[in-house]
Design an enzyme around this catalytic site. Structure first.
Site, PDB file in Angstrom:
ATOM      1  N   GLY A 194       0.981  -1.262   0.084  1.00  0.00           N
ATOM      2  CA  GLY A 194       0.019  -0.100  -0.100  1.00  0.00           C
ATOM      3  C   GLY A 194       0.890   1.323   0.100  1.00  0.00           C
ATOM      4  O   GLY A 194       0.510   2.383  -0.729  1.00  0.00           O
ATOM      5  N   ASP A 217       7.898   5.724   8.114  1.00  0.00           N
ATOM      6  CA  ASP A 217       7.409   5.239   9.359  1.00  0.00           C
ATOM      7  C   ASP A 217       6.070   6.022   9.557  1.00  0.00           C
ATOM      8  O   ASP A 217       6.329   7.419   9.704  1.00  0.00           O
ATOM      9  CB  ASP A 217       8.492   5.362  10.527  1.00  0.00           C
ATOM     10  CG  ASP A 217       7.782   4.424  11.709  1.00  0.00           C
ATOM     11  OD1 ASP A 217       7.472   3.265  11.258  1.00  0.00           O
ATOM     12  OD2 ASP A 217       8.045   4.821  12.864  1.00  0.00           O
TER      13      ASP A 217
HETATM   14  P1  IMP Z   1       4.457   1.401   9.739  1.00  0.00           P
HETATM   15  O1  IMP Z   1       4.828   2.948   9.322  1.00  0.00           O
HETATM   16  O2  IMP Z   1       4.700   0.468   8.535  1.00  0.00           O
HETATM   17  O3  IMP Z   1       5.138   1.088  11.061  1.00  0.00           O
HETATM   18  O4  IMP Z   1       2.882   1.463  10.097  1.00  0.00           O
HETATM   19  C1  IMP Z   1       2.181   1.694  11.275  1.00  0.00           C
HETATM   20  C2  IMP Z   1       0.731   1.426  11.358  1.00  0.00           C
HETATM   21  O5  IMP Z   1       0.117   2.357  10.801  1.00  0.00           O
HETATM   22  C3  IMP Z   1       0.575   0.046  10.624  1.00  0.00           C
HETATM   23  O6  IMP Z   1      -0.228  -0.660  11.611  1.00  0.00           O
HETATM   24  C4  IMP Z   1       0.045   0.420   9.185  1.00  0.00           C
HETATM   25  O7  IMP Z   1      -0.967  -0.476   8.831  1.00  0.00           O
HETATM   26  C5  IMP Z   1      -0.685   1.838   9.501  1.00  0.00           C
HETATM   27  N1  IMP Z   1      -0.431   2.914   8.507  1.00  0.00           N
HETATM   28  C6  IMP Z   1       0.711   3.270   8.095  1.00  0.00           C
HETATM   29  N2  IMP Z   1       0.276   4.035   6.949  1.00  0.00           N
HETATM   30  C7  IMP Z   1      -0.930   4.057   6.887  1.00  0.00           C
HETATM   31  C8  IMP Z   1      -1.928   4.894   6.122  1.00  0.00           C
HETATM   32  O8  IMP Z   1      -1.668   5.574   5.349  1.00  0.00           O
HETATM   33  N3  IMP Z   1      -3.324   4.471   6.493  1.00  0.00           N
HETATM   34  C9  IMP Z   1      -3.734   3.761   7.462  1.00  0.00           C
HETATM   35  N4  IMP Z   1      -2.728   3.026   8.157  1.00  0.00           N
HETATM   36  C10 IMP Z   1      -1.588   3.293   7.869  1.00  0.00           C
END
Ligand code: IMP
Length: 208
Positions: A10, A61
């Protein structure tokens, strides 16, 4: 070639829409250090990923910060999504009076080179955040690698899940009457935390 370091397709979809074909996904699981702020987590990840790839890297992040829950789940958003799931986060927030929230994204860029100092206060903050990263014992020669940070924030409120697009917390995060999961990638990028961070990065990178 810019390596977008993530295991999340995504994020790559959104970054490619923004930065074009010069971006490729690098599936590298960097160490997520514990910190109340996203900056040091992304900076540390970018150093580790650059050391692994030997090419320019971008680490992104992100986290959901709910006002009524004093910023929870914040940097622990990923763990909370995997354990209790977004529906239970929504239930938790629904029990509070304040449903407002912010989604934050920090993009960390590292290509092994230094960056020009600028009088821009945001740049100074970036440097403080990047320097705050504890290199730890296993960071070795990567510890001193310069990292440039770009932050984007979108404000909204937590609602019951709606929409089939996006990923993660998108179905429960509403901005201007639509959840992020009800938006096309283009629409989401135009207002999202990631889109705003990518815009700042793209502008800076074009001049680099
Ligand atoms: P990370 O940045 O991959 O560590 O994501 C942290 C959390 O936020 C995870 O649970 C992702 O699914 C969620 N997340 C990151 N970016 C988005 C976004 O753009 N929309 C919704 N959830 C997000």
């Amino acid at each position: 070639m810019l390596n977008y370091v993530t295991t999340n397709p995504g994020k790559v979809r959104e970054a490619t829409e923004y930065l074009g074909d010069g971006v490729t996904q690098l599936e590298f699981d960097y160490t997520e250090v514990q910190s109340p702020d996203l900056g040091p987590i992304a900076a540390r990840g970018a150093r580790e990923a650059y050391r692994h790839a030997g090419e320019p890297v971008l680490v992104d992040d992100a986290g959901l910060f709910v006002d009524g829950l004093d910023g929870f789940p914040g940097p622990y958003s990923s763990y909370v999504e995997e354990t209790v799931g977004i529906e239970r986060v929504q239930t938790l927030v629904a029990a509070e009076d304040d449903h407002r929230a912010a989604f934050r994204c920090v993009i960390a860029y590292c290509d092994g080179e230094g960056f020009d100092a600028t009088p821009d206060p945001i740049d100074r903050d970036d440097r403080i955040a990047a320097a705050a990263t504890d290199p730890g014992e296993d960071d070795g020669e990567a510890a001193g690698l310069p990292v440039k940070l770009f932050e984007g924030v979108v404000r909204g409120r937590i609602v019951e899940p709606r929409g089939g697009g996006g990923f993660g917390y998108d179905p429960i995060f509403e901005h201007n009457g639509k959840t992020l999961a009800e938006m096309s990638t283009e629409e989401k990028n135009a207002i999202s935390h990631r889109g705003r961070a990518l815009a700042k990065f793209a502008e800076w990178f074009a001049e680099r």
